[in-house]
Structures are given as structure tokens and as C-alpha cells.
Design a protein around this motif. Structure first.
Motif, PDB file in Angstrom:
ATOM      1  N   HIS A 116       0.827  -1.201   0.000  1.00  0.00           N
ATOM      2  CA  HIS A 116       0.000   0.000   0.000  1.00  0.00           C
ATOM      3  C   HIS A 116       0.868   1.260   0.000  1.00  0.00           C
ATOM      4  CE1 HIS A 116      -2.732   3.063   1.817  1.00  0.00           C
ATOM      5  NE2 HIS A 116      -3.450   2.648   0.805  1.00  0.00           N
ATOM      6  N   GLU A 117       1.960   1.252   0.727  1.00  0.00           N
ATOM      7  CA  GLU A 117       2.870   2.397   0.725  1.00  0.00           C
ATOM      8  C   GLU A 117       3.453   2.626  -0.668  1.00  0.00           C
ATOM      9  OE1 GLU A 117       3.520   4.754   3.067  1.00  0.00           O
ATOM     10  OE2 GLU A 117       1.880   3.782   4.152  1.00  0.00           O
ATOM     11  N   ALA A 118       3.784   1.539  -1.372  1.00  0.00           N
ATOM     12  CA  ALA A 118       4.286   1.657  -2.747  1.00  0.00           C
ATOM     13  C   ALA A 118       3.206   2.262  -3.647  1.00  0.00           C
ATOM     14  CB  ALA A 118       4.733   0.301  -3.273  1.00  0.00           C
ATOM     15  N   PHE A 119       1.967   1.824  -3.459  1.00  0.00           N
ATOM     16  CA  PHE A 119       0.843   2.384  -4.214  1.00  0.00           C
ATOM     17  C   PHE A 119       0.695   3.879  -3.945  1.00  0.00           C
ATOM     18  CE2 PHE A 119      -3.605   3.706  -3.486  1.00  0.00           C
ATOM     19  CZ  PHE A 119      -4.009   3.843  -4.812  1.00  0.00           C
ATOM     20  N   LYS A 120       0.736   4.277  -2.667  1.00  0.00           N
ATOM     21  CA  LYS A 120       0.579   5.692  -2.331  1.00  0.00           C
ATOM     22  C   LYS A 120       1.684   6.532  -2.965  1.00  0.00           C
ATOM     23  CE  LYS A 120       0.324   6.027   2.094  1.00  0.00           C
ATOM     24  NZ  LYS A 120       0.098   6.239   3.529  1.00  0.00           N
ATOM     25  N   ALA A 121       2.910   6.033  -2.938  1.00  0.00           N
ATOM     26  CA  ALA A 121       4.023   6.769  -3.543  1.00  0.00           C
ATOM     27  C   ALA A 121       3.806   6.922  -5.044  1.00  0.00           C
ATOM     28  CB  ALA A 121       5.344   6.057  -3.250  1.00  0.00           C
ATOM     29  N   GLU A 122       3.357   5.863  -5.693  1.00  0.00           N
ATOM     30  CA  GLU A 122       3.093   5.925  -7.142  1.00  0.00           C
ATOM     31  C   GLU A 122       1.928   6.878  -7.426  1.00  0.00           C
ATOM     32  OE1 GLU A 122       3.459   4.985 -11.256  1.00  0.00           O
ATOM     33  OE2 GLU A 122       4.829   4.687  -9.574  1.00  0.00           O
ATOM     34  N   ALA A 123       0.887   6.833  -6.600  1.00  0.00           N
ATOM     35  CA  ALA A 123      -0.266   7.723  -6.799  1.00  0.00           C
ATOM     36  C   ALA A 123       0.155   9.183  -6.644  1.00  0.00           C
ATOM     37  CB  ALA A 123      -1.377   7.372  -5.812  1.00  0.00           C
ATOM     38  N   ARG A 124       0.992   9.477  -5.656  1.00  0.00           N
ATOM     39  CA  ARG A 124       1.481  10.855  -5.472  1.00  0.00           C
ATOM     40  C   ARG A 124       2.303  11.300  -6.674  1.00  0.00           C
ATOM     41  NH1 ARG A 124       2.017   9.252  -0.058  1.00  0.00           N
ATOM     42  NH2 ARG A 124       4.159   8.594  -0.396  1.00  0.00           N
TER      43      ARG A 124
END
Length: 155
Positions: A116-124
Motif C-alpha cells: 500500500h505504501e508503494a501504491f501511495k508513492a506511485e499515486a502521489r
């Protein structure tokens, strides 16, 4: 993107600009099949499994703009995955978690949180490149046992 987790676990991102190795694709297919949520109806299960039935099907998802993050251990065994997509709704853009699945034997080790942290970084990163408003999106079935985790993440 490479993120180190406890016990030598890594998060790797695959998208339209990368090649999904056949061994990784086979493991993604297996994890998806073996850990598919029981709360989904049979019709959805058949469609979802068909869209991830083999390497060619996964390559199509990636070519359409999907991103797959995988968590694997030091032996390159896939422990979990997160699939995301970007949905342009005209006035704004959703960065959607399509799937987050962790192998039953690897649960409780923080793998889903790291995915999920990887997803959030990609979304940002993606949001910083667009001029429209954006938000993260996760739709959850009411019976999903991971619902409490998603709520802790702010959904």
C-alpha cells in the motif's frame, strides 16, 4: 522502484514500461487464484481469473496502463501483490487499488501495508504530473475481512 522490507522482502513495480518475468507471472497467477476473495460472486471470479490467467493476459493488463507491485522474499517467491489503475473521469482522476492480495502463509508480516505504501508513492508521483484533482480509491466488499485494515489506512 525497489523497497526493502524485513527479512529481505522486496517490493517491485511492473508497468507498461517493464517486462514481467515468466516466473513472476506464474506466481502472480497462482497467488491470485489461491487467495481470491470468497466474498466475490462466481461470475466475477471467472472474469477476474480469466483476466489474469496467463502471462499474455497479465501483459495486456500492463499494456492498458495497470501497475502491479509484487512483494517477494530473498528466494524470489512472490508473497503478495497490489494491482492499481488510473481512471480519468474528466474532471478528476482516481488512483485505484484494484487488488491487494497476500498469500495466506505470509499474512500478518506487514506485506499488505508495504504494498500500500508503494501504491501511495506511485499515486502521489502520478498526481504531481496531472493538472486535474486526484484521489486514491479502494472499493471494498462489506464482508471483506481486511476492511478494518483499509479503514486504518484512511479509507
Amino acid at each position: 522502484m525497489l523497497i526493502l522490507l524485513p527479512m529481505g522482502t522486496e517490493i517491485i513495480k511492473y508497468d507498461k514500461d517493464s517486462t514481467l518475468p515468466s516466473g513472476i507471472a506464474e506466481q502472480i497467477i497462482q497467488i491470485f487464484r489461491e487467495n481470491y476473495p470468497e466474498s466475490h460472486i462466481q461470475e466475477n471470479r471467472e472474469r477476474d481469473l480469466a483476466e489474469r490467467a496467463n502471462q499474455a493476459a497479465l501483459d495486456i493488463l500492463l499494456s492498458e496502463g495497470r501497475v502491479i507491485f509484487i512483494a517477494h522474499d530473498i528466494h524470489e517467491k512472490v508473497l503478495g501483490l497490489l494491482e492499481m489503475r488510473e481512471i480519468d473521469q474528466g474532471e478528476g482522476v482516481y488512483m485505484q487499488v484494484v487488488w491487494i492480495i497476500v498469500d495466506a502463509l505470509a499474512r500478518g508480516q506487514g506485506i499488505a501495508s508495504q504494498l500500500h505504501e508503494a501504491f501511495k508513492a506511485e499515486a502521489r508521483k502520478r498526481a504531481s504530473r496531472i493538472s486535474k484533482p486526484s484521489c486514491r480509491l479502494l472499493a471494498v466488499h462489506p464482508e471483506n475481512p481486511a476492511k478494518a485494515v483499509y479503514e486504518r489506512w484512511g479509507y
